[in-house]
Design a protein around this motif. Sequence first.
Motif, PDB file in Angstrom:
ATOM      1  N   UNK A  92      -4.888  -4.743  24.817  1.00 13.72           N
ATOM      2  CA  UNK A  92      -4.422  -3.416  25.249  1.00 13.72           C
ATOM      3  C   UNK A  92      -2.985  -3.173  24.803  1.00 13.72           C
ATOM      4  N   UNK A  93      -2.155  -4.205  24.894  1.00 12.23           N
ATOM      5  CA  UNK A  93      -0.767  -4.050  24.471  1.00 12.23           C
ATOM      6  C   UNK A  93      -0.686  -3.783  22.970  1.00 12.23           C
ATOM      7  N   UNK A  94      -1.461  -4.484  22.181  1.00 13.29           N
ATOM      8  CA  UNK A  94      -1.429  -4.285  20.733  1.00 13.29           C
ATOM      9  C   UNK A  94      -1.884  -2.872  20.380  1.00 13.29           C
ATOM     10  N   UNK A  95      -2.885  -2.366  21.071  1.00 18.34           N
ATOM     11  CA  UNK A  95      -3.331  -0.996  20.826  1.00 18.34           C
ATOM     12  C   UNK A  95      -2.229   0.003  21.161  1.00 18.34           C
ATOM     13  N   UNK A  96      -1.514  -0.239  22.233  1.00 18.54           N
ATOM     14  CA  UNK A  96      -0.397   0.645  22.611  1.00 18.54           C
ATOM     15  C   UNK A  96       0.705   0.608  21.558  1.00 18.54           C
ATOM     16  N   UNK A  97       1.021  -0.594  21.053  1.00 20.64           N
ATOM     17  CA  UNK A  97       2.035  -0.723  20.006  1.00 20.64           C
ATOM     18  C   UNK A  97       1.612   0.049  18.765  1.00 20.64           C
ATOM     19  N   UNK A  98       0.340  -0.047  18.390  1.00 24.79           N
ATOM     20  CA  UNK A  98      -0.148   0.687  17.217  1.00 24.79           C
ATOM     21  C   UNK A  98       0.042   2.189  17.378  1.00 24.79           C
ATOM     22  N   UNK A  99      -0.260   2.692  18.576  1.00 26.43           N
ATOM     23  CA  UNK A  99      -0.101   4.137  18.817  1.00 26.43           C
ATOM     24  C   UNK A  99       1.371   4.531  18.887  1.00 26.43           C
ATOM     25  N   UNK A 100       2.146   3.755  19.636  1.00 20.45           N
ATOM     26  CA  UNK A 100       3.529   4.140  19.916  1.00 20.45           C
ATOM     27  C   UNK A 100       4.426   3.994  18.689  1.00 20.45           C
ATOM     28  N   UNK A 101       4.160   2.993  17.875  1.00 22.98           N
ATOM     29  CA  UNK A 101       5.056   2.693  16.760  1.00 22.98           C
ATOM     30  C   UNK A 101       4.390   2.857  15.397  1.00 22.98           C
ATOM     31  N   UNK A 102       3.228   3.500  15.395  1.00 26.43           N
ATOM     32  CA  UNK A 102       2.516   3.806  14.149  1.00 26.43           C
ATOM     33  C   UNK A 102       2.305   2.548  13.306  1.00 26.43           C
ATOM     34  N   UNK A 103       1.776   1.527  13.968  1.00 29.26           N
ATOM     35  CA  UNK A 103       1.448   0.284  13.298  1.00 29.26           C
ATOM     36  C   UNK A 103      -0.066   0.187  13.077  1.00 29.26           C
ATOM     37  N   UNK A 104      -0.464  -0.794  12.288  1.00 33.72           N
ATOM     38  CA  UNK A 104      -1.874  -1.074  12.053  1.00 33.72           C
ATOM     39  C   UNK A 104      -2.138  -2.564  12.280  1.00 33.72           C
ATOM     40  N   UNK A 105      -1.723  -3.041  13.424  1.00 35.57           N
ATOM     41  CA  UNK A 105      -1.879  -4.449  13.770  1.00 35.57           C
ATOM     42  C   UNK A 105      -3.336  -4.711  14.145  1.00 35.57           C
ATOM     43  N   UNK A 106      -3.916  -5.752  13.554  1.00 35.99           N
ATOM     44  CA  UNK A 106      -5.342  -6.009  13.755  1.00 35.99           C
ATOM     45  C   UNK A 106      -5.625  -7.244  14.608  1.00 35.99           C
ATOM     46  N   UNK A 107      -4.679  -8.165  14.681  1.00 39.77           N
ATOM     47  CA  UNK A 107      -4.941  -9.426  15.351  1.00 39.77           C
ATOM     48  C   UNK A 107      -3.623 -10.040  15.809  1.00 39.77           C
ATOM     49  N   UNK A 108      -3.723 -11.221  16.438  1.00 42.58           N
ATOM     50  CA  UNK A 108      -2.500 -11.831  16.959  1.00 42.58           C
ATOM     51  C   UNK A 108      -1.490 -12.175  15.875  1.00 42.58           C
ATOM     52  N   UNK A 109      -1.873 -12.765  14.761  1.00 44.63           N
ATOM     53  CA  UNK A 109      -0.862 -13.032  13.727  1.00 44.63           C
ATOM     54  C   UNK A 109      -0.113 -11.776  13.299  1.00 44.63           C
ATOM     55  N   UNK A 110      -0.824 -10.646  13.192  1.00 44.92           N
ATOM     56  CA  UNK A 110      -0.148  -9.384  12.858  1.00 44.92           C
ATOM     57  C   UNK A 110       0.871  -9.027  13.933  1.00 44.92           C
ATOM     58  N   UNK A 111       0.456  -9.139  15.198  1.00 41.59           N
ATOM     59  CA  UNK A 111       1.346  -8.775  16.305  1.00 41.59           C
ATOM     60  C   UNK A 111       2.555  -9.703  16.346  1.00 41.59           C
ATOM     61  N   UNK A 112       2.338 -11.002  16.127  1.00 36.94           N
ATOM     62  CA  UNK A 112       3.467 -11.930  16.140  1.00 36.94           C
ATOM     63  C   UNK A 112       4.454 -11.614  15.023  1.00 36.94           C
ATOM     64  N   UNK A 113       3.952 -11.383  13.821  1.00 38.36           N
ATOM     65  CA  UNK A 113       4.849 -11.066  12.703  1.00 38.36           C
ATOM     66  C   UNK A 113       5.650  -9.799  12.993  1.00 38.36           C
ATOM     67  N   UNK A 114       4.999  -8.800  13.574  1.00 39.18           N
ATOM     68  CA  UNK A 114       5.736  -7.575  13.932  1.00 39.18           C
ATOM     69  C   UNK A 114       6.803  -7.896  14.973  1.00 39.18           C
ATOM     70  N   UNK A 115       6.480  -8.783  15.910  1.00 42.36           N
ATOM     71  CA  UNK A 115       7.412  -9.083  17.006  1.00 42.36           C
ATOM     72  C   UNK A 115       8.666  -9.794  16.521  1.00 42.36           C
ATOM     73  N   UNK A 116       8.600 -10.480  15.379  1.00 41.86           N
ATOM     74  CA  UNK A 116       9.814 -11.123  14.860  1.00 41.86           C
ATOM     75  C   UNK A 116      10.432 -10.339  13.705  1.00 41.86           C
ATOM     76  N   UNK A 117       9.606  -9.544  13.010  1.00 40.31           N
ATOM     77  CA  UNK A 117      10.169  -8.711  11.936  1.00 40.31           C
ATOM     78  C   UNK A 117      10.995  -7.566  12.499  1.00 40.31           C
ATOM     79  N   UNK A 118      10.609  -7.086  13.682  1.00 40.25           N
ATOM     80  CA  UNK A 118      11.352  -6.015  14.351  1.00 40.25           C
ATOM     81  C   UNK A 118      11.592  -6.449  15.793  1.00 40.25           C
ATOM     82  N   UNK A 119      12.407  -7.498  15.928  1.00 40.16           N
ATOM     83  CA  UNK A 119      12.521  -8.178  17.220  1.00 40.16           C
ATOM     84  C   UNK A 119      13.124  -7.284  18.303  1.00 40.16           C
ATOM     85  N   UNK A 120      14.024  -6.389  17.914  1.00 40.44           N
ATOM     86  CA  UNK A 120      14.614  -5.490  18.909  1.00 40.44           C
ATOM     87  C   UNK A 120      13.564  -4.512  19.437  1.00 40.44           C
TER      88      UNK A 120
END
Length: 664
Positions: free
Chosen positions: A25-53
Amino acid sequence: MEPVTLGQTLWHPCAERVENASMTRFMAWVNREFEQELRNYPDLWHWSIDDIQRFWQSIARYYHVLQSEDYETVLADPAMPGADWFPQSKVNFAAYLLAQGEPENIAVYADSEAAGEKQLSWAELRQQVVALATTLRQAGVGPGDHVCAYLPISCEAVVAILATSAVGAVWSSCSPDFGCDSVVERFSQVRPKVFFAVESYRYGGKFQDRSEDVQRIVSALDSLGLFITLPWPDPIADGQFTVPPGCSQTSWQTALQQDCRYEDFVFTEVPFGHPLWVLYTSGTTGLPKGIVHSHGGVLLEFLKSGFLHDDLDKHSIKFFFTTTGWTMFNLLVGGLVTGGGIVVYDGNPGWPGPERLFELAAHYQVTYFGASPTHVNGLIAQQYTPDSALDLSSIRTVSLTGSPASPENFQWFYQHINKDLHVFSMSGGTDVAAAFVGGVPTLPVHAGLIQAPALGVDVCAVDDNFQPIVDEDGEMVIRQPMPSMPVYLLNDPDHKRYRSSYFDTFEGVWRQGDLIRFSADGSCIISGRSDSTLNRYGVRVGTSEIYRAVEAVEGIEDSLIVNLELPGATFYMPLFVALDANHELDDDLVASIRRTLAQKCSPRHVPDEIHRIDAVPYTLSGKKMEVPVKKLLSGIPMNSAAKRDACRNPDALDYFMEFARQHG
């Protein structure tokens, strides 16, 4: 037990579990809120450190921690140490936690060898916290003041830590199995205004009198203004102690007798980076290191780990076997952040038999069960099978931490608890009150492997040249700041000790001191400590504490201790002692050493074996050569383990070379 190999797949989460996970649910919210296309946990983790703030801002927003105007600056200064998170924000850790649960639901289940069963509903927890917080305020306790506790894990300990936070004060605790000297070494560093204590406890069916220790601790803390005794069973002194001048004494019952209501109580809002508590971990020299964490940093971390990694919610019941002297107590209290309940147990996990913790799990319908691999090894050795007598179907998640978990540790739970389990190992701890690497409920489980790096943690393995490496052991480093990193260390005004503890190897990069091996898919395995800090039954033990106690024993001139991490999540911790001319290492002296360590430090400080040596090897600068000796005993050749020309007394190394040869 069925055979299992490292990396063998033991569990895949079903589609329904993945779909209903908070992580999804959190990943889906991030995709909507920040216009991302995260598909799985590795995608979400990479986003979390690429844009850590933006990631940490998203945690604060998603879980409604801060006001909208607080987000203007997320990270004022990203440099480590000293990263400045949300500098315009104010929070209160206890206020947020206490607002989560339904009033009639149970917040804390407590069980104890000494005190039996207790429980607090969310309504009762709130009322007791604000009553005790009111007493603290009346005693003049406010932001930045320190409150210390010598308490068993209990409802009372949970109330006390939250009441301390509610008024903006700073918490420290030790469990009653700590000896007086170890407690004073910790608490004297913070000069507390308030001290909580019990006079006794029970462990393994045996009564332990702590009244003399409590008196010595109280006498040593001349900063006290209030001493609160708890009505634990078997009182010795009936709460009557000699207190320092200017200090008053009262009972727990009296401290809760306040005419106040949770709805009217005003929690003290403090800056995001304001100190919340002090956790202690011992270095190889000097007093135990006091690590200070912040209200805001810990709160964000607990939200992330509780909801996303642990997949807790308001229906969850979280249990982890721990004491108030270990950071897992603080993390267990943090489980309240999701609005569910927690279970705390004060007693011996193996008494009267191996079934004890699982009886608790069945009785309280635990959904999240946590223990150390060392405890699981004992269950395997005893061929204990809890599923033969207990209904443990409520357990959905199992966490293992404190030491590396073996494939057999994982397999045991699938064979004897439930086939549909998220079993994971994690590593992090006292330094950050968090996990660097750990569990992900939407990923498969592989025997003996940690699933992935934690969200928002830019962790990797590097070689000696600070080059990231995969599929080989390297130093675990964190390349970007985490909100729960220490805001500072105690009595370290120029941050010299902070820097030397974590940043002396790679400038501006956190070095944890663990050897870790990452695979290409992000899974990893930790092979042990890369420095001289001991890891004993899941708790880091500083060598300096052991030396202070051992070298006070008559006849001992010097000592050295190391801990070896062995296959199968086991340990070997030998102590080596140099004696004066008038003593031999006989049974009486061995017993005296063991007794001294158990009483002055704790039972986990007691070594597996004690050996006599002629001399401890020292560096030219006068430091005991613990790391080289550990390497030698691990089978590393002398030319790789130590430099003889860097040793003040190189002949002292010869003993350990021969010891390694004979015991290899």
